[in-house]
Structures are given as structure tokens and as C-alpha cells.
Scaffold this motif. Structure first.
Motif, short mmCIF file in Angstrom:
data_model
loop_
_atom_site.label_atom_id
_atom_site.label_comp_id
_atom_site.label_asym_id
_atom_site.label_seq_id
_atom_site.Cartn_x
_atom_site.Cartn_y
_atom_site.Cartn_z
N TYR A 159 0.84 -1.18 0.00
CA TYR A 159 0.00 0.00 0.00
C TYR A 159 0.89 1.24 0.00
O TYR A 159 2.07 1.17 0.33
N ILE A 160 0.30 2.35 -0.41
CA ILE A 160 1.04 3.60 -0.45
C ILE A 160 1.08 4.18 0.96
O ILE A 160 0.05 4.32 1.61
N GLY A 161 2.27 4.50 1.43
CA GLY A 161 2.42 4.96 2.79
C GLY A 161 2.02 6.41 2.97
O GLY A 161 2.56 7.30 2.31
N HIS A 162 1.06 6.67 3.82
CA HIS A 162 0.65 8.03 4.18
C HIS A 162 0.83 8.19 5.68
O HIS A 162 0.79 7.22 6.44
N ALA A 163 1.01 9.43 6.12
CA ALA A 163 1.15 9.68 7.55
C ALA A 163 -0.09 9.20 8.31
O ALA A 163 0.01 8.63 9.39
N ARG A 164 -1.26 9.42 7.73
CA ARG A 164 -2.51 8.94 8.31
C ARG A 164 -3.16 8.01 7.31
O ARG A 164 -3.73 8.45 6.31
N LEU A 165 -3.10 6.73 7.59
CA LEU A 165 -3.64 5.73 6.67
C LEU A 165 -5.17 5.78 6.73
O LEU A 165 -5.76 5.87 7.81
N ALA A 166 -5.81 5.75 5.56
CA ALA A 166 -7.27 5.76 5.50
C ALA A 166 -7.82 4.59 6.30
O ALA A 166 -7.28 3.48 6.26
N ALA A 167 -8.91 4.85 7.03
CA ALA A 167 -9.47 3.81 7.90
C ALA A 167 -9.83 2.56 7.13
O ALA A 167 -9.61 1.43 7.61
#
Length: 298
Positions: free
Chosen positions: A273-281
Motif C-alpha cells: 500500500y502507499i504509505g501516508h502519515a494517516r492511513l485511511a481507515a
């Protein structure tokens, strides 16, 4: 969308579809409106993104560079809007998932009804293909991949390992005999993939070391499930993952071969998955579910 994001979307859909007309169908606009949006974007940037001729469009080097960054920008914007619009107490929204055809059929699909019961406000958009998927370009949330990881920009959670099994149907072995060593495969019809893989050839132990053997046959397919069905039909010998043909072996529909030469041969399976600071729930709960319900033994 405001004018800027709308112009970027018009450019991306034009590149994706290969023409203003194709982009217009996707965006529900006229081709001339899409063309004007792209022209305004080029004017604002001060560079030519597309080369236009009477017969075709092509992307300039500047356009190609802008496209890569713009895709990520829109994906981030999409994630941002969804994270604020979502009900924090219950994950929701569209979850785009990509998996290989055999993994999807034998591992993922049997578990998905339970996931959808747990999270009824999530819509799973599943694509099954043995081809690799560009997560950013295809706007995919989670991709399940087999073998060595190459894209360091993506985050991954290991779901386990699947050992390779070389097998054939009893009918095939009755007609052609049973190979006793990897070298005997030269005299057999071996079913193979028709696309380039991370490791070419079939890997076997040769003493304490591994060795690749190049095999050949009269059938090649782009899906492990296609090779499995051909193998079950007695067409030849296949080398496939335990998660795919393990049940066939245990039921006697396929006979495992050369097991003494395969002790160390396995393939890791990851969810990327694409790493984001806040991962979508919706992504976070799906990743947790995969580890809980679809993990393979190491």
C-alpha cells in the motif's frame, strides 16, 4: 474540483485514453472542453505537455514528468477529502484492491464476505490479474504481490510464504511416467507462464545449492489458475504455489513430484500500500483483516 485540479484531471485522462475524445467520455465533457482545459494548464505551466498532430497525441518529456507528480497529487487529495468526509466511528468508502487471479480465487474471495459483514459501509473494488499494477497510476489502495519486493516507495505487510509444488495429474503420469530428478523434466511437457517473472526457470536443490532449470512445453498461460486447470486436465507438469494447488494435492487430484529437491523453495506474499502519515481507515482495517484471515504459513 476547482479549475486547477479539473485541468490536471483532463490532462491525465487524455494521456490515459490517448485522445481528447476518450478523456471526454470519462469526464462527461465535450472533446473541445477537455482540449481547452489542457491548453490552459500548459499556458499556466509555460511548457508543452502534449504534442498534437492531426492523427495522434503524444506526451512530451515535460508532460511525462508532470504526469507522474500529478497522479500522486490527485491521489493524496482524494485521500484527504475521504478522510474528512468519512464517519470516524465506521470505516467507509471505496477500497480498490488488486490481487493475482489464483490468490484472489482461492484465498481472498472466500474471506471477503466476512470482511463486508464487518464493514458494510466499505465497497470493495477488486481487480484480479497476474500482471503487476501501478498503485499510484491505477489509484489502487492495496495490491497483493508474490516474490521479491522492488518498489521501495511502497509499504508492505507480509502475509506469509507459499512453498512451490511441482505436480501432475495421475493420468499424465500414467501416460508419460514419473520424473525422478529435475533433469528428467527435459523429457516432459511442462506448463509455464507466458510473462517474465522475478526468477526465470524452475528452482531446485542441487546438493546444498539452488539451481534454475529451464523447462519447456506446449502450453503457456498468464494465470496460475489457467495452469492449474491444464495440469488437472492431464496436459503436463506445473510448478505452482501451495496456496493454489495444495488442496488438489491433498485430495489426490494432483501428485507432488521431486519433493526432495524443493525443500527450500518458497515465495513470499505481501500486501502493498502507499504509505501516508494517516492511513485511511478503510485501508487500515483491510490490512488488519488480511493478516488475521488470509495470512499464509511461513
Amino acid at each position: 474540483m476547482d479549475n486547477r485540479t479539473g485541468e490536471i484531471e483532463a490532462f491525465l485522462r487524455t494521456v490515459e485514453g490517448g485522445s481528447f475524445a476518450a478523456a471526454a467520455k470519462t469526464l462527461r465533457q465535450t472533446p473541445s472542453a477537455v482540449s481547452r482545459s489542457v491548453a490552459r494548464l500548459e499556458a499556466r505551466l509555460g511548457v508543452r505537455l502534449l504534442t498534437r498532430t492531426t492523427r495522434s497525441l503524444s506526451v512530451t518529456p515535460e508532460g511525462d514528468r508532470f504526469r507522474a507528480q500529478a497522479q500522486k497529487l490527485l491521489l493524496d487529495l482524494d485521500e484527504l477529502e475521504r478522510s474528512f468526509a468519512a464517519d470516524k466511528s465506521e470505516p467507509r468508502g471505496r477500497l480498490r484492491v488488486s490481487a493475482s487471479t489464483p490468490f484472489g480465487i482461492h484465498q481472498l474471495l472466500p474471506a471477503l464476505p466476512e470482511f463486508l459483514q464487518r464493514y458494510p459501509k466499505i465497497t470493495v473494488d477488486l481487480s484480479l490479474s497476474d500482471a503487476l499494477v501501478d498503485l499510484v497510476g491505477e489509484r489502487t489502495d492495496v495490491a497483493i504481490r508474490h516474490g521479491p519486493l522492488r518498489d521501495s516507495s511502497l509499504r508492505a505487510r507480509k502475509l506469509g510464504s507459499s512453498r512451490w509444488i511441482v505436480a501432475a495429474a495421475p493420468d499424465y503420469l500414467q501416460r508419460h511416467g514419473t520424473p525422478q530428478t529435475p533433469a528428467d523434466l527435459e523429457q516432459h511437457n511442462c506448463l509455464n507462464f507466458n510473462y517474465r517473472r522475478s526468477v526465470e526457470g524452475w528452482t531446485f536443490l542441487a546438493g546444498a545449492r539452488s539451481r534454475q532449470y529451464h523447462v519447456a512445453g506446449n502450453f503457456m498461460g498468464n494465470s496460475g489458475e489457467a495452469l492449474r486447470l491444464m495440469c488437472l486436465g492431464g496436459a503436463g507438469i506445473a510448478r505452482l504455489g501451495d496456496f493454489l494447488i495444495g488442496a488438489d494435492v491433498r485430495a489426490g487430484r494432483l501428485v507432488p513430484l521431486l519433493q526432495n529437491y524443493l525443500k527450500a523453495d518458497s515465495e513470499d506474499v505481501h500486501a502493498l500500500y502507499i504509505g501516508h502519515a494517516r492511513l485511511a481507515a478503510r485501508v487500515r482495517v483491510f490490512m488488519d483483516f488480511l493478516v488475521e484471515r488470509v495470512s499464509l504459513p511461513d
